[in-house]
Write an enzyme that holds these catalytic residues in place. Structure first.
Site: not given
Ligand code: THU
Length: 134
Positions: A49, A60
């Site tokens: 983040e 992913e």
């Protein structure tokens, strides 16, 4: 593609272990992924983040981009682990579809329990893929 229980366990455990390295101070939603290439190599990823929220990257995609940057483009299976067995987001489904609709997706929870198993084709029906640009 058929995986043994041991192969499934191994990938989920790797993804769950990677999950501990997620950088998710804003959502506190930690995601780990483990991607196996057709050549047998494994790449892990975590969500990363950022204070500028939209620049966040999903686990992913970190795993897939890492593999592609190492010359791998063909994938067998990706395991995705979150605390509650959450499903891959639309953006990640699209990136998975780029590299093959037959890739198997294993979705597991924080206890390492397999919650769902499906192909990318099942996750993203009618996907827009490279063939549409030919
Ligand atoms: N996230 C992933 O890593 N993968 C997904 O498929 C869904 C969402 C991350 C992005 C963000 O860091 C957090 O989960 C909450 O959306």
């Amino acid at each position: 593609m058929n995986l043994t229980d041991e192969e499934i366990r191994f990938l989920i455990d790797l993804a769950n272990e990677a999950r501990r390295r997620a950088y998710a101070p804003y959502s506190n939603y930690h995601v780990g992924a483990a991607l196996r290439t057709k050549s047998g190599r494994i790449f892990t990823g975590v969500n990363i983040e950022n204070a500028a929220y939209p620049t966040t990257m999903c686990a992913e995609r970190v795993a897939i981009f890492s593999a592609v940057s190492q010359g791998e483009r063909e994938f067998d299976v990706i395991a995705v682990v979150t605390a509650n067995g959450g499903s891959p987001c639309g953006g990640c489904r699209q990136v998975m579809a780029e590299f093959g609709l037959d890739t198997l997706v294993l979705i597991a929870d924080g206890e390492g329990h397999l919650q769902k198993q499906m192909t990318v084709d099942e996750l993203l029906p009618e996907a827009f893929t490279p063939k549409h640009l030919n």
